[in-house]
Design a protein around this motif. Structure first.
Motif, short mmCIF file in Angstrom:
data_model
loop_
_atom_site.label_atom_id
_atom_site.label_comp_id
_atom_site.label_asym_id
_atom_site.label_seq_id
_atom_site.Cartn_x
_atom_site.Cartn_y
_atom_site.Cartn_z
N TYR A 175 43.21 73.15 67.70
CA TYR A 175 42.49 73.16 66.43
C TYR A 175 43.34 73.31 65.18
O TYR A 175 42.85 73.02 64.08
N GLN A 176 44.57 73.76 65.28
CA GLN A 176 45.35 74.00 64.07
C GLN A 176 45.58 72.71 63.30
O GLN A 176 45.99 71.71 63.87
N ARG A 177 45.34 72.77 61.98
CA ARG A 177 45.47 71.60 61.12
C ARG A 177 46.74 71.70 60.28
O ARG A 177 47.23 72.78 59.98
N PHE A 178 47.22 70.52 59.83
CA PHE A 178 48.36 70.45 58.94
C PHE A 178 48.11 69.40 57.87
O PHE A 178 48.96 68.58 57.55
N ASP A 179 46.91 69.41 57.29
CA ASP A 179 46.53 68.45 56.28
C ASP A 179 47.11 68.87 54.92
O ASP A 179 46.99 70.02 54.52
N ASP A 180 47.67 67.91 54.21
CA ASP A 180 48.27 68.21 52.92
C ASP A 180 47.44 67.62 51.79
O ASP A 180 47.90 66.79 51.02
N GLY A 181 46.20 68.03 51.74
CA GLY A 181 45.29 67.53 50.72
C GLY A 181 44.70 66.20 51.16
O GLY A 181 45.28 65.14 50.95
N VAL A 182 43.55 66.24 51.80
CA VAL A 182 42.94 65.03 52.34
C VAL A 182 41.62 64.75 51.63
O VAL A 182 40.96 65.66 51.12
N TRP A 198 39.43 76.38 55.84
CA TRP A 198 39.32 75.04 56.43
C TRP A 198 38.95 73.99 55.40
O TRP A 198 38.26 73.03 55.69
N GLY A 199 39.41 74.12 54.17
CA GLY A 199 39.05 73.15 53.14
C GLY A 199 39.83 71.85 53.24
O GLY A 199 40.32 71.46 54.30
N ARG A 200 40.00 71.18 52.12
CA ARG A 200 40.66 69.87 52.10
C ARG A 200 42.18 69.99 52.23
O ARG A 200 42.87 69.00 52.41
N HIS A 201 42.69 71.16 52.05
CA HIS A 201 44.12 71.41 52.18
C HIS A 201 44.31 72.56 53.17
O HIS A 201 43.73 73.63 53.01
N THR A 202 45.11 72.33 54.20
CA THR A 202 45.32 73.36 55.21
C THR A 202 45.81 74.66 54.58
O THR A 202 46.68 74.65 53.70
N CYS A 203 45.27 75.77 55.04
CA CYS A 203 45.68 77.08 54.54
C CYS A 203 47.12 77.36 54.96
O CYS A 203 47.46 77.33 56.15
N GLU A 235 57.30 70.85 59.67
CA GLU A 235 57.36 69.76 58.70
C GLU A 235 56.39 70.01 57.54
O GLU A 235 56.70 69.69 56.38
N PHE A 236 55.24 70.58 57.83
CA PHE A 236 54.28 70.92 56.77
C PHE A 236 54.93 71.85 55.76
O PHE A 236 54.81 71.66 54.54
N MET A 237 55.64 72.89 56.24
CA MET A 237 56.27 73.83 55.32
C MET A 237 57.50 73.21 54.65
O MET A 237 57.79 73.51 53.49
N LEU A 238 58.21 72.33 55.34
CA LEU A 238 59.38 71.69 54.74
C LEU A 238 58.97 70.71 53.64
O LEU A 238 59.67 70.58 52.62
#
Length: 343
Positions: A175-182, A198-203, A235-238
């Motif tokens: 379930y973990q997401r890595f969305d960068d503003g979708v 759980w919004g449009r940008h992963t916490c 990669e999300f954090m980088l």
């Protein structure tokens, strides 16, 4: 115009001033001493000094004061408020004890771990919930930062092979997401609950704490699914250069991340994120700004200060805000050491 990619700067050989090392190795602070011996001096767990420091942790004033307020059933305060009683409830004490390096085989630590697994873990999904249900944690209250934090603490305390912890790892890889503003966030459980998580940008906190938990798993023990999640989370954090906004790298994601704290609970900062990525084996040019930030905060005395603190809300205060901090100095030196060694 495209932003120029940062270049890795040579930091030179890592060194610790003798007086700073002596300060961190003081017997009065066995937790700091233990991690300094292990992480800064690279002494093995079976080294006599390391073993003595580890044994002294359970007899320290901090650990003693926390454990003496624990109920025999394993909880602190009101059982149902294991999460909502910030930062005095059960999950918070478990995090503090794990940060201090408490012994996971100790009876009282075992009580606390079993309580959290029994009362906070969702029996359906394996994630950890902020609310209790009749049996286990409430399904609708599962959130990623708590799941990552509990994974981290439970693995530190020796529960990695417990089927319930394995189920929590499965939750992360599922379930973990890595969305960068979708434009359109995924639907269905758990994405249709807890908009702040759980919004449009992963916490970010969810990503950081999940990475922190998975980093406790030995590299050779990580399944392909775990390795994939680690790679995606890193990669999300980088992409964010650790503490910046990915869509505008001239801005900081959260100003509070520039103020280093301990313990961080569900929050994070640039120093914690940097250490997590380094412990996972990353050395990327996009980490350079965080490395420079850490270096800039070193005082003339060679120490780092505690800039962010929950001391007024903890069961047992640890350090004073605004004063030189052994914990921040330890973590900053650890980051500098790992960065230097990865060159």
């Amino acid at each position: 115009m495209a932003r120029a990619q940062p270049q890795i700067q040579d930091e030179g050989p890592f060194e610790i001033e003798p007086d700073i090392l002596d300060w961190l190795l003081e017997a009065a602070d066995p937790s700091v001493r233990y991690f300094a011996l292990r992480d800064l001096l690279d002494l093995p767990e079976d080294d006599d000094d390391v073993r003595k420091a580890a044994n002294a942790i359970m007899h320290s004033d901090l650990v003693h004061q926390i454990l003496r307020q624990q109920e025999p059933e394993g909880f602190w305060g009101v059982p149902e408020h294991f999460y909502s009683a910030k930062y005095r409830g059960t999950v918070w004490q478990l995090l503090v004890l794990a940060e201090l390096g408490a012994d996971g085989s100790h009876e009282r630590i075992q009580w606390a771990c079993e309580f959290v697994l029994d009362r906070a873990q969702d029996r359906i999904s394996g994630g950890f919930s902020i609310k209790a249900a009749e049996f286990g944690g409430q399904h609708s209250g599962v959130i990623p930062c708590l799941t990552g934090n509990m994974l981290w603490a439970l693995i530190r305390f020796g529960f990695e092979r417990d089927p319930r912890v394995q189920q929590a790892i499965e939750w992360v890889t599922t379930y973990q997401r890595f969305d960068d503003g979708v434009d359109e966030a995924p639907t269905g459980w758990p994405y249709d609950r807890w908009e702040i998580c759980w919004g449009r940008h992963t916490c970010h906190m969810g990503v950081v704490k999940v990475l922190k938990g998975l980093a406790e798993i030995a590299r050779e023990e990580r399944s392909p699914k775990i390795r994939e999640i680690v790679a995606r989370g890193a990669e999300f954090m980088l992409v964010h250069h650790i503490h910046k906004r990915s869509h505008n790298l001239d801005r900081v994601s959260k100003p509070g991340w520039l103020r280093f704290g301990f313990p961080l609970m569900y929050q994070t900062d640039a120093l914690e994120i940097l250490n997590i990525l380094l412990s996972l084996g990353y050395r990327d040019p996009r980490m350079q700004e965080a490395v420079d930030l850490v270096a800039s905060k070193r005082g003339k005395d060679g120490r780092w200060k505690l800039e962010n603190s929950y001391n007024d809300r903890l069961l047992t205060p640890i350090e004073k805000k605004g004063e030189p901090s052994k914990w921040i100095t330890l973590h900053a030196l650890r980051a500098q050491k790992l960065w230097s060694e990865a060159a």
